[in-house]
Design an enzyme around this catalytic site. Structure first.
Site, short mmCIF file in Angstrom:
data_model
loop_
_atom_site.label_atom_id
_atom_site.label_comp_id
_atom_site.label_asym_id
_atom_site.label_seq_id
_atom_site.Cartn_x
_atom_site.Cartn_y
_atom_site.Cartn_z
N ARG A 143 -12.01 9.06 2.00
CA ARG A 143 -11.28 10.36 2.08
C ARG A 143 -9.66 9.82 1.96
O ARG A 143 -8.90 10.59 0.16
CB ARG A 143 -11.03 10.89 3.44
CG ARG A 143 -10.15 12.05 3.45
CD ARG A 143 -8.90 11.55 4.51
NE ARG A 143 -8.59 10.40 4.92
CZ ARG A 143 -7.41 9.93 5.19
NH1 ARG A 143 -6.16 10.23 4.79
NH2 ARG A 143 -7.61 8.67 5.96
N TYR A 153 -11.72 6.11 4.99
CA TYR A 153 -11.30 5.84 3.94
C TYR A 153 -11.69 6.21 2.39
O TYR A 153 -10.61 5.76 1.73
CB TYR A 153 -11.59 4.61 3.93
CG TYR A 153 -10.31 3.33 4.60
CD1 TYR A 153 -8.84 3.35 4.42
CD2 TYR A 153 -10.31 3.48 6.60
CE1 TYR A 153 -8.18 2.82 5.15
CE2 TYR A 153 -9.24 2.78 6.92
CZ TYR A 153 -8.73 2.64 6.61
OH TYR A 153 -7.19 2.27 7.10
N HIS A 164 -17.69 -2.33 10.74
CA HIS A 164 -17.51 -2.35 12.16
C HIS A 164 -19.15 -2.94 12.52
O HIS A 164 -19.61 -2.98 11.36
CB HIS A 164 -17.67 -1.01 13.06
CG HIS A 164 -16.11 -0.63 13.17
ND1 HIS A 164 -16.61 0.02 14.41
CD2 HIS A 164 -15.24 -1.18 13.04
CE1 HIS A 164 -14.53 0.62 14.17
NE2 HIS A 164 -14.46 0.37 12.92
N HIS A 216 -12.59 -3.00 6.82
CA HIS A 216 -12.68 -1.95 7.89
C HIS A 216 -13.92 -1.57 8.22
O HIS A 216 -14.33 -0.61 9.33
CB HIS A 216 -12.30 -0.56 7.06
CG HIS A 216 -11.22 -0.76 6.84
ND1 HIS A 216 -9.36 -0.62 7.49
CD2 HIS A 216 -10.23 -0.74 5.59
CE1 HIS A 216 -8.28 -1.28 7.35
NE2 HIS A 216 -8.67 -1.04 5.55
N LEU A 260 0.78 -1.14 0.29
CA LEU A 260 -0.18 0.02 -0.48
C LEU A 260 0.38 1.22 -0.26
O LEU A 260 -0.18 2.45 -0.96
CB LEU A 260 -1.29 0.28 0.72
CG LEU A 260 -2.13 1.13 1.01
CD1 LEU A 260 -2.53 1.75 -0.02
CD2 LEU A 260 -2.36 1.82 2.48
N ASN A 261 1.67 1.37 1.03
CA ASN A 261 2.37 2.62 0.79
C ASN A 261 3.40 2.38 -0.02
O ASN A 261 3.71 4.23 -0.37
CB ASN A 261 3.83 2.28 2.17
CG ASN A 261 2.81 2.32 3.50
OD1 ASN A 261 2.58 1.84 4.30
ND2 ASN A 261 1.92 3.20 4.06
N HIS A 309 -20.60 0.46 20.48
CA HIS A 309 -21.57 0.98 19.57
C HIS A 309 -23.04 1.23 19.74
O HIS A 309 -23.51 0.92 20.78
CB HIS A 309 -21.58 0.74 17.76
CG HIS A 309 -20.36 0.50 17.16
ND1 HIS A 309 -19.60 -0.77 17.68
CD2 HIS A 309 -19.89 0.85 16.06
CE1 HIS A 309 -18.94 -0.81 16.52
NE2 HIS A 309 -18.80 0.76 15.83
#
Lengths: 766, 766
Positions: free
Chosen positions: A287, A285, A444, A442, A157-158, A493
């Site tokens: 963003r 994500y 929840h 990602h 990814l990086n 939550h």
């Protein structure tokens, strides 16, 4: 702007004039070197550069950004080149250094074009040659945590981030380099680099995921610079073959690839974005992915305009920018749905790109200019120039965030996220209600959960993720164990937990197969805005139906939130409903015991992380707690039976490394019920000023909240204010038509209404 | 200023011109009514009013304040008069209403004078007549908590507040009233009111305490209006007889009166203020007392200039204003020494008075104007006019807070409070070190304690008081039980606790008899500022000597705090040193266990309120913890033995009503020692930006901290930076002379220095 900045700007401005003159004369010699494709052509274009140079010194925001970038790059050039052998996780030296390198290289490339000063091109060249020296013999990165380890960084990814930025730098200095130099760089650096993150790591490249988006774009960008149509084909449509095991998962627990799933950039645009521009992983994500999505779109539009990338999927890329700006609180912070680090906002560099590109390619929507003005910087390209000109010419109009309902899923058929916004006496109230699909790796486990804001204050918070991005002390800046054991669990939550087990038993595969269903979204009446949705898969055999309304009434200082959850199950269960308020308890209307010893509330599914700070029961039919935060008072009032358990909690148990925030919570627990109703009102009221020491309106305005009617079709709730005025909220669970007529009888009185819901005054005393 | 305000101001300005003209013609008829003494004469004077009227509309800050006050009073007049029968505690309706009444009456009186509009005088008259109706038959206030119950309020203190303000209103409308009206008001309201808070409550009136100051001033102010020299005598020198039991205490646990103690206003000025202008109760109460002190001083200066009140005790009243302004953090919030509610600041109305009066009567110090400008409002009298003119004429100079040492005690011989200030890379660092006397009934048991600030961020906090002033839900807004059981206890502060017992066994009488002693205060070198003090009475047989230095070194991004405590005792004891950091733990350099069940750390003396969140030991010679707060990193490094217990705590145990903040702490415990040293360094370093997600300088810069020499006379400490550079701090415990020569030998090397302390480089590697 302080004096130092002013002087910087002045110097920069003077410099521009000198450079602009020089530019006219040098242009020809530079272009002589160019081959069949013009350079720059991705983000900067030859025509754009001419336009920018011609206007230097006349467009304040552009000039200021340029001066700032120049100061930053000049400092780095002075500092000298550092290309260390990779070793560290994020937060560590080698990671942060290589990250800084790609950011600076991109900027240096741009400065070379705009200022026409060869020192920047030379710097880019020298750094690239350093990379070309080490890359051919670099082993896979020594840190082993990732499912797709990179070479410069611990994950592909990086490495892809690096190539997305460095491709732009290469494009900018392409004509400055000799053919020999270009050949060397492409042979030793760019081609093996692109191969490594694609062909050598198909489990990274051939996915639908923000990771792959970066990978696809990295390859796509360098393909555009090198004019390599085969590489571009891979970027757009993925690798033809990959042999990925359909059961394989990444280190975040996400699936790699479904059988037969389309991959590549276009598939990544197609599948995770809903037609409303909502990105299924959530705003944090979204963003993160916006940068590669938009910067590649910009490059494609410049180099391959025939692809009409901005029109793809009904213009979803441009739509997604507005959507993302709407997914923020009053200060521009993204709502931390799913894995999201709090504090990330539309001030991030990704959103600067998004807003500028959106303005330029999206028909110059002037409300975007007001966001750009707040951001205070622009891209140093045609898009940023356009934005800076718009701001100079005072064209901006306010960006007004409205109540919206954003569908989730490729075709907008997998639930969604609704935001209700209403103005209070002081600041905007915003409800974020999530009834979406899972959100890939990602996501929840929080079907029908919500968070609530007053201005930028979190009133009822979503925890966000358990991670300190790039803070090395905290697990190398990566996801912490507690992200799985706490942040992803349902009990973390503000939604229903059945039998202390997370939705879908916390199973990713099951969760990913389902989504909630919208029942009703109606914001046509500003005094009663409503969202209602159902969930029937989180616990097989159990149905939830949650209805949330922001209601404005004269008797209340601010809008209040009415929250109704109807549960029907085939079996008897325990239902917990937590509210993660922030602040300090001022009072409760029931007796509770705070224990002398704190024990965790449970042993698993997130319960092991909650201290039980106190328990009580209420025999008045209502449980009310009031708290104080940021100079304001809040009260939560809930209809309860005398058997309902009322629990005060605090996050932090079983947290050996202080990875969690020790925030409070309040849980309403109903035991041994098949069916149940949770009916709650959340009020914001009053103010305390610690200088004048005056408290105003410090008490709840609700005398009593009562469930006065319920059956499988309807519910009626009485909301009695302290002055005796009473409103009744009527709701139909089975018929959401706007035109249906309904009728119920309560205590021999008949109530009739049209449409799914109605708020009526039934007792007006004052 | 928004448009609404601007319009208000404009209207007000226009009005002033009209009124000013009218004023010239009406003045004569008004003055006809006057008796032997001019009115107004206390805060406003006849000459002053003329001057104000003449300049209306030309002095922005004065005009703005006037417009604001006018809008406020006009709204109240519209609202109608409410003079309810007293019933409630602070925060409750009748309390808040009577409080509002006195504030509004004072303002209405001023408006009458300045605007010459009889509607304001009439309003004051009507309200006063309402009070005169109820007062004669009012019983003592029904709430019984106070040692001196009032009639309008639950304590005489608030009744006195009322009279201090209302006397001013009476003065302003004195000549508007007929003689009959004045006689009625004096007979039914003012004289019995003054008698009730003095003669009828000598335990309230005849004390040295902020309560009595209010009482004395209330009687003194009404005495000046009524020109009653006997009442004035009582106000200045107290009641001749009172029959107060020398063992009597108030409801805060403070003694009423020592045998033979002087009382009255002058004694209250004499005794609690040190020659440096430090008020022994601490800044929160100094702020509270400043209003009566200064407003009465102003009135005395106007009516009895022969008293030369501002020259009393070498001008202590004026000095105290500068002192109080120095007792604030970077945002003007008072350091919460002793009982102090956080958030109280120099923006309070008391400090507006103080700054204006200080400017006018103190020789027009222009640095006060910069504070007044921030306050954004002025008194509507001669002093406020002078300030507003100064600001209009741009005379203000910055108010520079310096490192200062403030003596405590009537003669400045009872210890003190030192503030060291140093500039960091980002913001000012401030150490507040307390080695004062007890501070009367509002004192805490925290000899040699400290708090530390970076800008307005609390790095190591003082808890302040356990009270929510005027928030009714929290014990009627009064002191909470936890103020005694927690906030006053030694363990609640950042200082040494011996054997889990508070200083002076938490006994008020014993504590009040002692104070710490200064050893050294030296801020002559901006790179090493130092305060050192001793305490030998907190635990009989044990001596503490604490030395704190803020040190700037090139190897460190920011100044760091060096903290050295030397303990010598005749007996073996356990010593605890807590540090109440704020933020989230990032890392520790030792192993610790966080328990599965939280238990309180002890059973009494405040320990019952601390959860034990984890324990560990370090075998490296240093215990280091790092935390993160407000985007910054901090590290505490302490020299420890392998037997020292390192404990993480959190406030909140045995807190049945959520009255305490759940803040963290870190305790270093040394067991079974007669003598002991605590040597600690506190660093602020680095930054994290949650938008860029970049962490800089996130790790401590200290490799090792070592106690390399200690005997009864000297100590030497090595501070080794990560780069290997080492500084040695040398200190003499027995000789604080600046000129003495000292010599010690460490590992065969001799170190020599002159003066009590020295920082030397002993190993410079880079």
């Amino acid at each position: 702007m302080n004096i130092k900045n002013k002087i910087q700007l002045l110097l920069a401005t003077l410099l521009f004039f000198v450079v602009s003159c020089k530019a006219q004369t040098k242009e020809t010699s530079n272009t002589k070197k160019s081959n069949k494709q013009d350079h720059p052509s991705l983000i900067l274009t030859k025509a754009g550069v001419q336009k920018i140079r011609a206007q230097l010194g006349t467009i304040p925001l552009f000039d200021e950004t340029l001066a700032k970038v120049k100061a930053e790059v000049d400092a780095e050039i002075l500092n000298g080149i550092e290309v260390p052998i990779p070793k560290d996780f994020s937060g560590g030296y080698t990671h942060e250094r290589h990250k800084k390198n790609f950011l600076i290289l991109q900027k240096a490339g741009v400065l070379y074009q705009i200022l026409n000063d060869e020192k920047y091109a030379e710097y880019v060249k020298q750094v690239l040659l350093e990379y070309a020296k080490i890359y051919p013999t670099l082993p896979v990165h020594p840190q082993t945590r990732s499912y797709a380890r990179g070479k410069l960084f611990w994950q592909c990814l990086n490495d892809s981030n690096w190539l997305v930025y460095v491709s732009q730098a290469y494009d900018c200095v392409y004509n400055y380099l000799s053919e020999t130099e270009r050949k060397l760089l492409e042979k030793d650096l760019f081609r093996p680099f692109a191969k490594y993150i694609s062909v050598d790591n198909p489990q990274f490249f051939n996915r639908v995921h923000n990771h792959s988006t970066w990978g696809n774009v990295a390859v796509g960008m360098i393909a555009l610079v090198m004019d390599d149509s085969k590489l571009l084909e891979n970027a757009l449509h993925g690798l033809k073959t990959d042999n990925i095991d359909p059961n394989a998962k990444d280190n975040d627990g996400g699936f790699i690839k479904k059988k037969g799933q389309k991959v590549g950039f276009l598939a990544n645009l197609e599948e995770p974005f809903s037609p409303d521009g909502y990105y299924t992983e959530g705003p944090y994500y979204q963003r993160y992915a916006m940068y590669p999505f938009l910067v590649f779109a910009e490059a494609l539009q410049n180099v391959k305009p025939e692809l009409k990338i901005f029109e793809y999927k009904d213009g979803v890329l441009l739509k997604s920018i507005t959507t993302l700006l709407n997914l923020t609180d009053a200060e521009g912070n993204f709502f931390p749905l799913n894995d999201g680090q709090k504090g990330m906002s539309y001030y991030s560099r990704e959103l600067v790109s998004a807003v500028d590109i959106g303005y330029y390619f999206g028909g110059n929507q002037t409300d975007l200019l007001s966001i750009a003005k707040k951001q205070g910087e622009v891209l140093l390209d045609d898009t940023g120039l356009a934005v800076a000109i718009g701001i100079r010419d005072e064209l901006e109009t306010p960006f007004i965030k409205k109540s919206i309902d954003l569908s989730d899923g490729k075709n907008g058929e997998e639930g969604g996220v609704a935001i209700l916004r209403a103005n209070g006496s002081k600041e905007e109230h915003a409800l974020v209600m999530k009834y979406s699909a899972h959100g890939l790796s990602h996501g929840h486990y929080d079907k029908l959960s919500f968070s609530y804001y007053e201005g930028a204050n979190e009133v009822i918070q979503d925890y966000g993720m358990a991670r300190f991005v790039n803070i090395q002390q905290k697990g190398g800046g990566n996801y912490l164990k507690e992200n799985t054991t706490w942040a992803k669990q349902t009990i973390a939550h503000n939604t229903i937990v059945q039998n202390e087990t997370s939705h879908f038993r916390g199973d990713f595969e099951t969760g990913s197969a389902h989504h909630s269903e919208k029942y009703l979204f109606d914001v046509s009446n500003p005094n009663i805005q409503i969202i209602s949705a159902t969930e029937s898969n989180a616990y097989p055999g159990t149905q939830f139906h949650r209805t949330m309304a922001i209601i404005k009434e004269d008797d209340f200082e601010s809008p209040y939130l009415l929250d109704i959850i109807k549960i029907n199950s085939e079996t008897e269960n325990q239902y917990d409903l937590p509210y993660y308020y922030l602040g300090q308890i001022m009072s409760a209307n029931f007796k509770y015991n705070k224990p002398d010893v704190l024990k965790p509330l449970g042993t698993k599914n997130g319960y092991q992380h909650l201290w039980n700070e106190g328990e009580g029961k209420s025999d008045t039919g209502n449980a009310k707690i009031s708290w104080f935060n940021n100079e304001r008072f809040y009260t939560l009032s809930s209809v309860v039976s005398k058997d309902d358990e009322l629990m005060f909690t605090r996050i932090g148990a079983h947290d050996p490394n202080f990875n969690l925030r020790n925030d409070p919570g309040f849980i309403i627990r109903k035991k041994n019920n098949k069916d149940a109703y949770f009916v709650t009102v959340l009020e914001s009221h009053g103010h305390y000023d610690s200088v004048s020491e005056i408290a105003t309106n410090a008490f709840t305005n609700i005398k009593n909240l009562a469930l006065v009617y319920n059956d499988e079709n309807f519910i009626a709730i009485n909301i009695e204010a302290v002055n005796g005025n009473t409103s009744m909220f009527l709701f139909s669970f089975k018929d959401n038509s706007k035109t249906s007529k309904h009728q119920i009888k309560i205590n021999d009185r008949t109530y009739e209404w049209i449409g799914a819901y109605k708020l009526i005054e039934i007792n007006k005393k004052s």
